[in-house]
Scaffold this motif. Structure first.
Motif, PDB file in Angstrom:
ATOM      1  N   PRO A   1      37.965  63.680  35.683  1.00  0.00           N
ATOM      2  CA  PRO A   1      36.862  63.279  34.804  1.00  0.00           C
ATOM      3  C   PRO A   1      35.789  62.459  35.513  1.00  0.00           C
ATOM      4  O   PRO A   1      36.059  61.794  36.512  1.00  0.00           O
ATOM      5  CB  PRO A   1      37.578  62.444  33.725  1.00  0.00           C
ATOM      6  CG  PRO A   1      38.810  61.934  34.386  1.00  0.00           C
ATOM      7  CD  PRO A   1      39.224  62.988  35.353  1.00  0.00           C
ATOM      8  N   LEU A   2      34.574  62.548  34.968  1.00  0.00           N
ATOM      9  CA  LEU A   2      33.460  61.705  35.397  1.00  0.00           C
ATOM     10  C   LEU A   2      33.032  60.819  34.227  1.00  0.00           C
ATOM     11  O   LEU A   2      33.109  61.237  33.069  1.00  0.00           O
ATOM     12  CB  LEU A   2      32.272  62.551  35.842  1.00  0.00           C
ATOM     13  CG  LEU A   2      32.331  63.219  37.220  1.00  0.00           C
ATOM     14  CD1 LEU A   2      31.037  64.008  37.461  1.00  0.00           C
ATOM     15  CD2 LEU A   2      32.526  62.191  38.310  1.00  0.00           C
ATOM     16  N   LEU A   3      32.576  59.632  34.534  1.00  0.00           N
ATOM     17  CA  LEU A   3      32.142  58.695  33.508  1.00  0.00           C
ATOM     18  C   LEU A   3      30.666  58.915  33.182  1.00  0.00           C
ATOM     19  O   LEU A   3      29.844  59.162  34.079  1.00  0.00           O
ATOM     20  CB  LEU A   3      32.358  57.257  33.998  1.00  0.00           C
ATOM     21  CG  LEU A   3      32.064  56.141  33.004  1.00  0.00           C
ATOM     22  CD1 LEU A   3      33.080  56.157  31.868  1.00  0.00           C
ATOM     23  CD2 LEU A   3      32.081  54.784  33.706  1.00  0.00           C
ATOM     24  N   TRP A   4      30.331  58.825  31.881  1.00  0.00           N
ATOM     25  CA  TRP A   4      28.930  58.938  31.465  1.00  0.00           C
ATOM     26  C   TRP A   4      28.232  57.603  31.735  1.00  0.00           C
ATOM     27  O   TRP A   4      28.013  56.793  30.847  1.00  0.00           O
ATOM     28  CB  TRP A   4      28.833  59.277  29.989  1.00  0.00           C
ATOM     29  CG  TRP A   4      28.844  60.738  29.666  1.00  0.00           C
ATOM     30  CD1 TRP A   4      29.766  61.423  28.946  1.00  0.00           C
ATOM     31  CD2 TRP A   4      27.843  61.696  30.027  1.00  0.00           C
ATOM     32  NE1 TRP A   4      29.434  62.746  28.829  1.00  0.00           N
ATOM     33  CE2 TRP A   4      28.252  62.953  29.491  1.00  0.00           C
ATOM     34  CE3 TRP A   4      26.660  61.642  30.764  1.00  0.00           C
ATOM     35  CZ2 TRP A   4      27.511  64.122  29.660  1.00  0.00           C
ATOM     36  CZ3 TRP A   4      25.928  62.816  30.930  1.00  0.00           C
ATOM     37  CH2 TRP A   4      26.348  64.032  30.380  1.00  0.00           C
ATOM     38  N   THR A   5      27.871  57.400  32.997  1.00  0.00           N
ATOM     39  CA  THR A   5      27.142  56.188  33.373  1.00  0.00           C
ATOM     40  C   THR A   5      25.702  56.289  32.875  1.00  0.00           C
ATOM     41  O   THR A   5      25.229  57.364  32.491  1.00  0.00           O
ATOM     42  CB  THR A   5      27.145  56.001  34.897  1.00  0.00           C
ATOM     43  OG1 THR A   5      26.513  57.155  35.499  1.00  0.00           O
ATOM     44  CG2 THR A   5      28.571  55.884  35.425  1.00  0.00           C
ATOM     45  N   ALA A   6      24.991  55.165  32.931  1.00  0.00           N
ATOM     46  CA  ALA A   6      23.594  55.137  32.467  1.00  0.00           C
ATOM     47  C   ALA A   6      22.744  56.132  33.249  1.00  0.00           C
ATOM     48  O   ALA A   6      21.872  56.811  32.684  1.00  0.00           O
ATOM     49  CB  ALA A   6      23.028  53.725  32.605  1.00  0.00           C
ATOM     50  N   GLU A   7      23.009  56.246  34.553  1.00  0.00           N
ATOM     51  CA  GLU A   7      22.225  57.161  35.385  1.00  0.00           C
ATOM     52  C   GLU A   7      22.478  58.613  34.991  1.00  0.00           C
ATOM     53  O   GLU A   7      21.544  59.423  34.924  1.00  0.00           O
ATOM     54  CB  GLU A   7      22.577  56.953  36.860  1.00  0.00           C
ATOM     55  CG  GLU A   7      22.206  55.589  37.436  1.00  0.00           C
ATOM     56  CD  GLU A   7      23.189  54.496  37.057  1.00  0.00           C
ATOM     57  OE1 GLU A   7      22.882  53.316  37.323  1.00  0.00           O
ATOM     58  OE2 GLU A   7      24.268  54.830  36.493  1.00  0.00           O
ATOM     59  N   ARG A   8      23.732  58.943  34.721  1.00  0.00           N
ATOM     60  CA  ARG A   8      24.059  60.323  34.346  1.00  0.00           C
ATOM     61  C   ARG A   8      23.525  60.660  32.955  1.00  0.00           C
ATOM     62  O   ARG A   8      23.098  61.783  32.699  1.00  0.00           O
ATOM     63  CB  ARG A   8      25.574  60.519  34.393  1.00  0.00           C
ATOM     64  CG  ARG A   8      26.121  60.551  35.816  1.00  0.00           C
ATOM     65  CD  ARG A   8      27.623  60.508  35.875  1.00  0.00           C
ATOM     66  NE  ARG A   8      28.106  60.496  37.255  1.00  0.00           N
ATOM     67  CZ  ARG A   8      29.203  59.888  37.660  1.00  0.00           C
ATOM     68  NH1 ARG A   8      29.969  59.245  36.762  1.00  0.00           N
ATOM     69  NH2 ARG A   8      29.561  59.919  38.929  1.00  0.00           N
ATOM     70  N   VAL A   9      23.551  59.688  32.064  1.00  0.00           N
ATOM     71  CA  VAL A   9      23.000  59.910  30.725  1.00  0.00           C
ATOM     72  C   VAL A   9      21.501  60.148  30.808  1.00  0.00           C
ATOM     73  O   VAL A   9      20.949  61.050  30.151  1.00  0.00           O
ATOM     74  CB  VAL A   9      23.305  58.711  29.806  1.00  0.00           C
ATOM     75  CG1 VAL A   9      22.555  58.859  28.473  1.00  0.00           C
ATOM     76  CG2 VAL A   9      24.799  58.594  29.546  1.00  0.00           C
ATOM     77  N   GLU A  10      20.819  59.365  31.637  1.00  0.00           N
ATOM     78  CA  GLU A  10      19.366  59.507  31.795  1.00  0.00           C
ATOM     79  C   GLU A  10      19.013  60.884  32.337  1.00  0.00           C
ATOM     80  O   GLU A  10      18.070  61.533  31.862  1.00  0.00           O
ATOM     81  CB  GLU A  10      18.853  58.406  32.737  1.00  0.00           C
ATOM     82  CG  GLU A  10      17.341  58.439  32.925  1.00  0.00           C
ATOM     83  CD  GLU A  10      16.841  57.329  33.836  1.00  0.00           C
ATOM     84  OE1 GLU A  10      15.628  57.293  34.103  1.00  0.00           O
ATOM     85  OE2 GLU A  10      17.675  56.515  34.294  1.00  0.00           O
ATOM     86  N   GLN A  11      19.769  61.349  33.334  1.00  0.00           N
ATOM     87  CA  GLN A  11      19.514  62.670  33.908  1.00  0.00           C
ATOM     88  C   GLN A  11      19.805  63.767  32.887  1.00  0.00           C
ATOM     89  O   GLN A  11      19.082  64.770  32.819  1.00  0.00           O
ATOM     90  CB  GLN A  11      20.385  62.858  35.159  1.00  0.00           C
ATOM     91  CG  GLN A  11      20.114  64.140  35.925  1.00  0.00           C
ATOM     92  CD  GLN A  11      18.716  64.187  36.550  1.00  0.00           C
ATOM     93  OE1 GLN A  11      18.035  63.160  36.651  1.00  0.00           O
ATOM     94  NE2 GLN A  11      18.285  65.368  36.937  1.00  0.00           N
ATOM     95  N   TRP A  12      20.870  63.593  32.092  1.00  0.00           N
ATOM     96  CA  TRP A  12      21.212  64.586  31.062  1.00  0.00           C
ATOM     97  C   TRP A  12      20.106  64.677  30.010  1.00  0.00           C
ATOM     98  O   TRP A  12      19.767  65.781  29.548  1.00  0.00           O
ATOM     99  CB  TRP A  12      22.527  64.196  30.390  1.00  0.00           C
ATOM    100  CG  TRP A  12      22.805  64.955  29.130  1.00  0.00           C
ATOM    101  CD1 TRP A  12      23.172  66.252  29.019  1.00  0.00           C
ATOM    102  CD2 TRP A  12      22.697  64.461  27.794  1.00  0.00           C
ATOM    103  NE1 TRP A  12      23.313  66.604  27.694  1.00  0.00           N
ATOM    104  CE2 TRP A  12      23.027  65.514  26.918  1.00  0.00           C
ATOM    105  CE3 TRP A  12      22.371  63.214  27.247  1.00  0.00           C
ATOM    106  CZ2 TRP A  12      23.019  65.358  25.542  1.00  0.00           C
ATOM    107  CZ3 TRP A  12      22.371  63.062  25.875  1.00  0.00           C
ATOM    108  CH2 TRP A  12      22.689  64.123  25.031  1.00  0.00           C
TER     109      TRP A  12
END
Length: 501
Positions: A228-239
């Motif tokens: 699994p990968l964590l939904w970090t702030a950076e990944r949420v922003e890119q999504w």
């Protein structure tokens, strides 16, 4: 080496066996067929010519003679011709166990699974058969009997032996559901491995009769387990910019998980208690749907996981380690008590039309849930959450949004406070594992709660993402998921210890 016919008649005067000289041998049904072959010399150098037989026909004698000649050049094969499958399985298990004790062999969990396969199925089913006599029909008969366990069918001799062993194993309750195909495959793997060793290493027999008994369906090569990968702030922003989910398995942060649970509760989602339980302790979807009321004790604060539901049928848990009990915290007990009262109201409203399936989670009429329905409700909530935020971006009022999506204004307010990226329903289980580890809960306890086969598996899959989340986790179990308008009371009664059950 040519087969011959002989009998056990004796001369009336000398009392000696007549053997091949009996005058009655020409008669049908009198005597039997025998043969001798040249075996390796004994340890003291003496010649050995063992005899095989009797056989009813010359053809049967020739067939057996051929098998003996195929291994006659191997002294070990000849010496082991009376070894039973059960004896070889025990010998092989001793070897593998000694290797494990040196740190070079199998993991304890793998050895335990092999021990169980031997004790419950292979020894009682086939252990009495000589290793050199075992064939594919014996193996198929065992698997057919395994499929009849806990089914109302006529009992065969092999089935009787299997059921007797299951009834007395270590004084523990065993699954009362029919044996699953996946479990038969695991037993087959143990048997196939043992027979491969008997053929290629021990040289007791020339072939492996288990080859081809269970054919693979083929298809794509199985890939490694996705971590699994964590939904970090950076990944949420890119999504939010691209709509691309970074990996197949994604895990919410504690803030995101808390927002979802608050939203589900504020939305008055009927199955909110199931989502709550899954987010906190991670039972598999089939285990949630298959959980029976008799296995839930709110007084003792325990949920016993004894079975799982796949599609329309109940089955045993995914693994033997899945047969477990989950300790519950104060908040989860409170949520389940409220759920119990709701089910009582629904039973009263439906009256005689109510069909009690005896499940913890069910439809309003009491019938058992379909596993996919749980996932469907989960997806609907996440989509509604995102749609609410989209309408808010268009400057819709809270009241108008609530009317549009037929939800409460409280739910709208929850959705507006935090972005909620998508995950699958099964990822709630991954999230529970990650948050428990990040909250400092003992690895062994986490492994037992989740029903993993080993602690090393739990650490291998979740350690990295747990470290990533650790900064957000400041307390254990019920306190590590922040909830709206709640004060988490952390006390001795609300935190199960790592030693647990």
């Amino acid at each position: 080496m040519k087969p011959y016919k002989a009998c056990s008649c004796r001369d009336q005067e000398t009392k000696r066996l007549l053997g091949k000289k009996c005058p009655e041998l020409s008669k049908k049904g009198h005597g039997g067929w025998y043969a001798r072959y040249e075996a390796p010399k004994s340890a003291d150098g003496k010649r050995r010519q063992p005899r095989i037989g009797p056989f009813d026909t010359e053809r049967e004698c020739k067939a057996e003679l051929g098998k003996m000649l195929g291994t006659a050049a191997n002294p070990k094969a000849h010496d082991e011709r009376k070894t039973t499958l059960g004896q070889y399985l025990e010998r092989r298990y001793t070897w593998r166990k000694s290797e494990a004790e040196t740190g070079e062999g199998l993991k304890k969990s793998t050895l335990d699974a092999e021990r169980e396969a031997i004790d419950l199925y292979l020894s009682p089913g086939l252990g009495h058969i000589k290793l050199v006599d075992l064939d594919d029909e014996h193996i198929r008969e065992l698997y057919a009997a395994m499929r009849k366990i806990n089914r109302a069918e006529e009992r065969t001799e092999i089935l009787r032996r299997l059921q007797e062993v299951r009834a007395t194993r270590d004084g523990k309750r065993l699954h009362s559901r029919p044996i699953s195909e996946s479990r038969i495959r695991r037993v087959h793997a143990v048997l196939h491995g043992a027979l491969t060793d008997a053929s290629k290493l021990s040289k007791i027999r020339p072939d492996n009769p288990a080859d081809g008994v269970w054919r693979s369906k083929g298809g794509k090569r199985k890939q490694g387990r996705a971590k699994p990968l964590l939904w970090t702030a950076e990944r949420v922003e890119q999504w939010e910019k691209t709509g691309v989910v970074p990996a197949k398995v994604m895990v919410w942060t504690s803030d995101q998980c808390g927002a979802f649970l608050d939203f589900a509760e504020a939305s008055e989602e009927r199955l909110y208690p199931a989502f709550h339980l899954d987010a906190y302790y991670g039972p598999r979807r089939g285990e949630l749907v298959g959980a029976e009321e008799q296995d839930l004790s709110l007084e003792r604060r325990r949920l016993h996981v004894l079975q799982s539901q796949s599609d329309d049928e109940l089955d045993d848990t995914k693994t033997e380690a899945g047969y477990r009990q989950i300790p519950l915290d104060d908040e989860t007990v409170r949520v389940l008590k409220v759920w119990h009262k709701r089910k009582l109201r629904e039973r009263f409203q439906w009256g005689e039309a109510y069909q009690d399936a005896g499940r913890v989670f069910c439809y309003e009429d009491g019938t058992a849930l379909k596993p996919e329905y749980l996932s469907s409700r989960f997806r609907i909530l996440i989509e509604r959450y995102g749609n609410i935020r989209a309408k808010a971006a268009e400057k819709w009022s809270t009241e108008r949004i609530a009317r549009k999506f037929r939800t409460t204004e409280a739910a709208v307010e929850v959705a507006l406070r935090l972005v909620l990226p998508p995950i699958r329903f099964h990822d709630l289980r991954h999230g529970a594992a990650t948050m428990l580890i990040a909250a400092g809960v003992d690895d062994k306890f986490v492994s037992e709660v989740l029903g993993h086969s080993s602690v090393s598996f739990t650490k291998d899959v979740y350690a990295v993402v747990a470290e990533e989340m650790a900064e957000d986790a400041t307390s254990k179990i019920s306190a590590f998921i922040p909830r709206q308008n709640r004060v988490a009371a952390v006390g001795a009664n609300s935190v199960p210890s790592g030693g647990g059950k």
